[in-house]
Design a protein around this motif. Sequence first.
Motif, PDB file in Angstrom:
ATOM      1  N   LEU A 134      87.191 -26.857  31.224  1.00 22.05           N
ATOM      2  CA  LEU A 134      85.957 -26.515  30.525  1.00 22.05           C
ATOM      3  C   LEU A 134      84.792 -27.402  30.946  1.00 22.05           C
ATOM      4  CD1 LEU A 134      87.396 -25.840  26.957  1.00 22.05           C
ATOM      5  CD2 LEU A 134      86.637 -24.137  28.636  1.00 22.05           C
ATOM      6  N   GLU A 135      85.088 -28.618  31.405  1.00 26.12           N
ATOM      7  CA  GLU A 135      84.014 -29.512  31.858  1.00 26.12           C
ATOM      8  C   GLU A 135      83.293 -28.985  33.091  1.00 26.12           C
ATOM      9  OE1 GLU A 135      84.035 -33.897  31.781  1.00 26.12           O
ATOM     10  OE2 GLU A 135      86.130 -33.685  31.174  1.00 26.12           O
ATOM     11  N   HIS A 136      83.881 -28.040  33.789  1.00 25.33           N
ATOM     12  CA  HIS A 136      83.235 -27.463  34.964  1.00 25.33           C
ATOM     13  C   HIS A 136      82.115 -26.498  34.573  1.00 25.33           C
ATOM     14  CE1 HIS A 136      87.286 -28.147  37.249  1.00 25.33           C
ATOM     15  NE2 HIS A 136      86.631 -29.270  37.005  1.00 25.33           N
ATOM     16  N   LEU A 137      82.083 -26.112  33.304  1.00 24.81           N
ATOM     17  CA  LEU A 137      81.033 -25.209  32.830  1.00 24.81           C
ATOM     18  C   LEU A 137      79.766 -26.007  32.535  1.00 24.81           C
ATOM     19  CD1 LEU A 137      83.069 -23.023  30.315  1.00 24.81           C
ATOM     20  CD2 LEU A 137      82.308 -22.359  32.615  1.00 24.81           C
ATOM     21  N   PRO A 138      78.613 -25.544  32.996  1.00 23.63           N
ATOM     22  CA  PRO A 138      77.350 -26.223  32.685  1.00 23.63           C
ATOM     23  C   PRO A 138      77.153 -26.359  31.179  1.00 23.63           C
ATOM     24  CG  PRO A 138      77.012 -24.562  34.378  1.00 23.63           C
ATOM     25  CD  PRO A 138      78.415 -24.366  33.872  1.00 23.63           C
ATOM     26  N   GLY A 139      76.748 -27.538  30.752  1.00 23.89           N
ATOM     27  CA  GLY A 139      76.492 -27.781  29.339  1.00 23.89           C
ATOM     28  C   GLY A 139      77.692 -28.250  28.546  1.00 23.89           C
ATOM     29  N   ILE A 140      78.853 -28.355  29.199  1.00 23.60           N
ATOM     30  CA  ILE A 140      80.063 -28.817  28.523  1.00 23.60           C
ATOM     31  C   ILE A 140      80.479 -30.159  29.117  1.00 23.60           C
ATOM     32  CG2 ILE A 140      82.497 -28.341  28.024  1.00 23.60           C
ATOM     33  CD1 ILE A 140      80.570 -26.449  26.603  1.00 23.60           C
ATOM     34  N   GLY A 141      80.705 -31.140  28.241  1.00 24.59           N
ATOM     35  CA  GLY A 141      81.041 -32.484  28.697  1.00 24.59           C
ATOM     36  C   GLY A 141      82.351 -32.993  28.129  1.00 24.59           C
ATOM     37  N   LYS A 142      82.525 -34.293  28.174  1.00 26.83           N
ATOM     38  CA  LYS A 142      83.796 -34.921  27.805  1.00 26.83           C
ATOM     39  C   LYS A 142      84.130 -34.776  26.325  1.00 26.83           C
ATOM     40  CE  LYS A 142      83.736 -38.344  31.546  1.00 26.83           C
ATOM     41  NZ  LYS A 142      84.841 -37.666  32.266  1.00 26.83           N
ATOM     42  N   ILE A 143      83.125 -34.657  25.487  1.00 31.50           N
ATOM     43  CA  ILE A 143      83.359 -34.455  24.054  1.00 31.50           C
ATOM     44  C   ILE A 143      83.305 -32.979  23.697  1.00 31.50           C
ATOM     45  CG2 ILE A 143      82.415 -34.865  21.747  1.00 31.50           C
ATOM     46  CD1 ILE A 143      81.564 -37.631  22.692  1.00 31.50           C
ATOM     47  N   THR A 144      82.294 -32.287  24.209  1.00 29.62           N
ATOM     48  CA  THR A 144      82.118 -30.880  23.822  1.00 29.62           C
ATOM     49  C   THR A 144      83.219 -29.976  24.372  1.00 29.62           C
ATOM     50  OG1 THR A 144      80.521 -30.684  25.636  1.00 29.62           O
ATOM     51  CG2 THR A 144      79.639 -30.981  23.420  1.00 29.62           C
ATOM     52  N   LYS A 145      83.945 -30.435  25.387  1.00 30.56           N
ATOM     53  CA  LYS A 145      85.077 -29.607  25.851  1.00 30.56           C
ATOM     54  C   LYS A 145      86.108 -29.445  24.736  1.00 30.56           C
ATOM     55  CE  LYS A 145      87.698 -33.408  28.010  1.00 30.56           C
ATOM     56  NZ  LYS A 145      88.193 -33.971  29.296  1.00 30.56           N
ATOM     57  N   TYR A 146      86.274 -30.474  23.908  1.00 30.02           N
ATOM     58  CA  TYR A 146      87.209 -30.364  22.782  1.00 30.02           C
ATOM     59  C   TYR A 146      86.662 -29.439  21.701  1.00 30.02           C
ATOM     60  CZ  TYR A 146      89.831 -34.156  24.912  1.00 30.02           C
ATOM     61  OH  TYR A 146      90.567 -34.920  25.789  1.00 30.02           O
ATOM     62  N   HIS A 147      85.367 -29.468  21.523  1.00 32.38           N
ATOM     63  CA  HIS A 147      84.738 -28.572  20.544  1.00 32.38           C
ATOM     64  C   HIS A 147      85.000 -27.120  20.933  1.00 32.38           C
ATOM     65  CE1 HIS A 147      80.787 -27.557  18.170  1.00 32.38           C
ATOM     66  NE2 HIS A 147      81.849 -26.944  17.695  1.00 32.38           N
ATOM     67  N   LEU A 148      84.737 -26.783  22.195  1.00 35.63           N
ATOM     68  CA  LEU A 148      84.958 -25.419  22.661  1.00 35.63           C
ATOM     69  C   LEU A 148      86.443 -25.057  22.657  1.00 35.63           C
ATOM     70  CD1 LEU A 148      83.939 -22.779  23.799  1.00 35.63           C
ATOM     71  CD2 LEU A 148      83.778 -23.850  26.065  1.00 35.63           C
ATOM     72  N   ALA A 149      87.279 -25.978  23.109  1.00 34.75           N
ATOM     73  CA  ALA A 149      88.720 -25.714  23.185  1.00 34.75           C
ATOM     74  C   ALA A 149      89.314 -25.402  21.816  1.00 34.75           C
ATOM     75  CB  ALA A 149      89.442 -26.897  23.815  1.00 34.75           C
ATOM     76  N   LYS A 150      88.935 -26.154  20.808  1.00 30.08           N
ATOM     77  CA  LYS A 150      89.512 -25.898  19.482  1.00 30.08           C
ATOM     78  C   LYS A 150      88.943 -24.635  18.856  1.00 30.08           C
ATOM     79  CE  LYS A 150      86.555 -29.076  16.764  1.00 30.08           C
ATOM     80  NZ  LYS A 150      86.143 -28.141  15.700  1.00 30.08           N
ATOM     81  N   ASN A 151      87.689 -24.302  19.180  1.00 33.83           N
ATOM     82  CA  ASN A 151      87.093 -23.094  18.620  1.00 33.83           C
ATOM     83  C   ASN A 151      87.699 -21.812  19.189  1.00 33.83           C
ATOM     84  OD1 ASN A 151      85.419 -24.770  17.171  1.00 33.83           O
ATOM     85  ND2 ASN A 151      83.529 -23.809  17.829  1.00 33.83           N
ATOM     86  N   ILE A 152      88.237 -21.897  20.408  1.00 29.03           N
ATOM     87  CA  ILE A 152      88.849 -20.703  21.010  1.00 29.03           C
ATOM     88  C   ILE A 152      90.370 -20.713  20.882  1.00 29.03           C
ATOM     89  CG2 ILE A 152      86.934 -20.352  22.616  1.00 29.03           C
ATOM     90  CD1 ILE A 152      88.675 -21.562  24.833  1.00 29.03           C
ATOM     91  N   GLY A 153      90.915 -21.725  20.218  1.00 25.95           N
ATOM     92  CA  GLY A 153      92.353 -21.771  19.994  1.00 25.95           C
ATOM     93  C   GLY A 153      93.151 -22.255  21.186  1.00 25.95           C
ATOM     94  N   LEU A 154      92.489 -22.873  22.157  1.00 27.55           N
ATOM     95  CA  LEU A 154      93.207 -23.381  23.323  1.00 27.55           C
ATOM     96  C   LEU A 154      94.123 -24.532  22.945  1.00 27.55           C
ATOM     97  CD1 LEU A 154      93.662 -23.454  26.415  1.00 27.55           C
ATOM     98  CD2 LEU A 154      91.721 -25.047  26.548  1.00 27.55           C
ATOM     99  N   LEU A 155      93.649 -25.411  22.071  1.00 26.97           N
ATOM    100  CA  LEU A 155      94.484 -26.490  21.590  1.00 26.97           C
ATOM    101  C   LEU A 155      94.034 -26.888  20.193  1.00 26.97           C
ATOM    102  CD1 LEU A 155      93.534 -29.893  23.299  1.00 26.97           C
ATOM    103  CD2 LEU A 155      91.978 -27.986  23.074  1.00 26.97           C
ATOM    104  N   ASP A 156      94.953 -27.461  19.452  1.00 27.84           N
ATOM    105  CA  ASP A 156      94.656 -27.908  18.092  1.00 27.84           C
ATOM    106  C   ASP A 156      94.311 -29.388  18.191  1.00 27.84           C
ATOM    107  OD1 ASP A 156      94.383 -28.027  15.354  1.00 27.84           O
ATOM    108  OD2 ASP A 156      96.517 -28.370  15.001  1.00 27.84           O
ATOM    109  N   SER A 157      93.035 -29.679  18.169  1.00 25.39           N
ATOM    110  CA  SER A 157      92.592 -31.039  18.444  1.00 25.39           C
ATOM    111  C   SER A 157      91.358 -31.361  17.625  1.00 25.39           C
ATOM    112  CB  SER A 157      92.280 -31.178  19.939  1.00 25.39           C
ATOM    113  OG  SER A 157      91.744 -32.445  20.237  1.00 25.39           O
ATOM    114  N   ALA A 158      91.076 -32.655  17.529  1.00 29.64           N
ATOM    115  CA  ALA A 158      89.822 -33.099  16.928  1.00 29.64           C
ATOM    116  C   ALA A 158      88.777 -33.247  18.024  1.00 29.64           C
ATOM    117  CB  ALA A 158      90.022 -34.430  16.217  1.00 29.64           C
ATOM    118  N   LYS A 159      87.519 -33.158  17.643  1.00 25.24           N
ATOM    119  CA  LYS A 159      86.415 -33.401  18.560  1.00 25.24           C
ATOM    120  C   LYS A 159      85.880 -34.796  18.251  1.00 25.24           C
ATOM    121  CE  LYS A 159      82.535 -31.219  17.693  1.00 25.24           C
ATOM    122  NZ  LYS A 159      81.519 -32.219  17.280  1.00 25.24           N
TER     123      LYS A 159
END
Length: 211
Positions: A134-159
């Motif tokens: 997800l970090e390869h997507l423009p606008g997504i970084g080291k923290i926001t990748k977890y935000h996106l990942a948990k919102n789409i159900g990719l992993l159950d994680s904290a941001k």
Amino acid sequence: MGKLMRQDKAIELFEVARAYCEDKYPDLIEWASSIDSQTFRNLRFKRFLSEYCWVVYTSGFSADVLDGRFESLARAFKNFDPDRLYRMRSIKPVLRVFNNERKARNFLSGAKMVYEEGFSNFKKRLKEEGVDILEHLPGIGKITKYHLAKNIGLLDSAKPDVWLERAARNCDTTVNELVGFLSERYNLSRHVVDIIIWRFSADKGLKIINN
């Protein structure tokens, strides 16, 4: 950190935060509770684009402000229709809703990148290689990748954003340890625990605990 987590402090924080969110934001808790691995399995391109856009725009901005404009933002981005979005050239309609050129260009560029790869290929690669993709997507970084990942159900994680970090420090621990402990104790997903602590903290709820 060299310290043992203040479990009493963590429990106090979470119980106050949970009661607050159940009263003020029941729909948010219901939404967070609905996200699981099945969410990712059923994920379609349009839903992914909506979540991607939300994460890009909410980074560094108030989620409450964005929430009030998101419907208009979605319309400006062709209601996240992949084909129409790919053909989109001008960002002027977007800037009339939310005047941030960098965010608009980041999201549109990333949406077109995924379109060109093919969403099924992108999703397969994401499943196989994990959240760092997800970090390869423009606008997504080291923290926001977890935000996106948990919102789409990719992993159950904290941001591990500023609010979760602050809550963890308040309990003499790390974000992962705090959320993991509370998730196990209350039999809730890490995503739900994250949302409850984030929402409460963003509303300056930690001041209630610290006073």
